[in-house]
Design a protein around this motif. Structure first.
Motif, PDB file in Angstrom:
ATOM      1  N   LEU A 114       0.862  -1.174   0.000  1.00  0.00           N
ATOM      2  CA  LEU A 114       0.000   0.000   0.000  1.00  0.00           C
ATOM      3  C   LEU A 114       0.904   1.231   0.000  1.00  0.00           C
ATOM      4  N   ARG A 115       0.577   2.177  -0.839  1.00  0.00           N
ATOM      5  CA  ARG A 115       1.427   3.360  -1.004  1.00  0.00           C
ATOM      6  C   ARG A 115       0.687   4.592  -0.481  1.00  0.00           C
ATOM      7  N   VAL A 116       1.272   5.229   0.548  1.00  0.00           N
ATOM      8  CA  VAL A 116       0.627   6.320   1.271  1.00  0.00           C
ATOM      9  C   VAL A 116       1.549   7.545   1.267  1.00  0.00           C
ATOM     10  N   LEU A 117       0.963   8.693   0.924  1.00  0.00           N
ATOM     11  CA  LEU A 117       1.724   9.942   0.860  1.00  0.00           C
ATOM     12  C   LEU A 117       1.036  11.000   1.718  1.00  0.00           C
TER      13      LEU A 117
ATOM     14  N   ASP B 231      -1.445   5.179  -3.586  1.00  0.00           N
ATOM     15  CA  ASP B 231      -2.844   4.761  -3.473  1.00  0.00           C
ATOM     16  C   ASP B 231      -3.673   5.803  -2.723  1.00  0.00           C
ATOM     17  N   TRP B 232      -3.063   6.421  -1.713  1.00  0.00           N
ATOM     18  CA  TRP B 232      -3.729   7.420  -0.884  1.00  0.00           C
ATOM     19  C   TRP B 232      -2.812   8.609  -0.682  1.00  0.00           C
TER      20      TRP B 232
ATOM     21  N   ALA C 180      -2.863   8.777  12.804  1.00  0.00           N
ATOM     22  CA  ALA C 180      -2.193   7.717  12.031  1.00  0.00           C
ATOM     23  C   ALA C 180      -2.844   6.356  12.264  1.00  0.00           C
ATOM     24  N   GLU C 181      -3.280   6.113  13.478  1.00  0.00           N
ATOM     25  CA  GLU C 181      -3.918   4.819  13.786  1.00  0.00           C
ATOM     26  C   GLU C 181      -5.179   4.612  12.956  1.00  0.00           C
TER      27      GLU C 181
ATOM     28  N   VAL D 298      -6.788   2.248   5.542  1.00  0.00           N
ATOM     29  CA  VAL D 298      -6.133   1.742   4.325  1.00  0.00           C
ATOM     30  C   VAL D 298      -6.022   0.221   4.344  1.00  0.00           C
ATOM     31  N   LEU D 299      -5.890  -0.371   5.532  1.00  0.00           N
ATOM     32  CA  LEU D 299      -5.848  -1.837   5.626  1.00  0.00           C
ATOM     33  C   LEU D 299      -7.206  -2.468   5.349  1.00  0.00           C
TER      34      LEU D 299
END
Length: 169
Positions: free
Chosen positions: A7-10, A87-88, A153-154, A160-161
């Motif tokens: 998973l790609r998070v920015l 992805d996000w 963040a949690e 996203v999971l």
């Protein structure tokens, strides 16, 4: 059996030296604690070019260290190609959200961009759901940002999971 694609998070703020590297560090810290580093690609960027190549602000690093978080990124500017790479994309405030949406070239890109504090469990108590910019304030502002990104963040990780594609209101 094929390996799962990460998973790609920015995370994106204006200069990429305060809020977005704090969020990147908090998210990385959390996935490391949960032994999930290999399942993610995590980065941060800024909508401006002011601080390209710089380390996070010293007070950002200090506030993160107080929470056991290490920040090791270097500032970079958001690029249109990031829409394809992630992805996000989480914007730290409404101005950066607007800037990112204006760079999006299609609906698929726009759907990836989300206001960061959408996932803050305390957002209802704050009339302005932006992560405040601590750059011109004192150290307490950097500590406040760190608290916001740690608790948010949690919820972002859980979202996203989950594989959901619809962002909560």
């Amino acid at each position: 059996m094929s390996e799962q694609k990460p998973l790609r998070v920015l995370f994106v703020c204006h200069g990429n030296i305060c809020r977005s590297p704090a969020a990147e560090g908090a998210f990385k810290h959390l996935i490391q604690e949960r032994e999930m580093l290999s399942r993610f690609v995590v980065d941060s960027a800024g909508t401006s070019s002011f601080h390209i190549g710089e380390r996070p602000h010293p007070d950002t690093r200090r506030a993160a260290r107080e929470k056991g978080v290490t920040l090791d990124s270097l500032a970079r500017q958001f690029e249109v190609e990031d829409f394809d790479k992630f992805d996000w994309i989480f914007a730290m405030d409404h101005k950066n959200l607007s800037d990112l949406l204006s760079m999006a070239t299609n609906d698929a890109d726009r759907k990836k961009v989300v206001l960061f504090r959408t996932f803050d469990p305390q957002r209802e108590s704050d009339p302005i759901p932006d992560v405040p910019d601590p750059y011109y304030g004192g150290f307490a502002g950097f500590q406040d940002v760190q608290r916001i990104v740690m608790r948010t963040a949690e919820n972002i990780l859980d979202f996203v999971l989950s594989g959901k594609t619809t962002v909560p209101k």
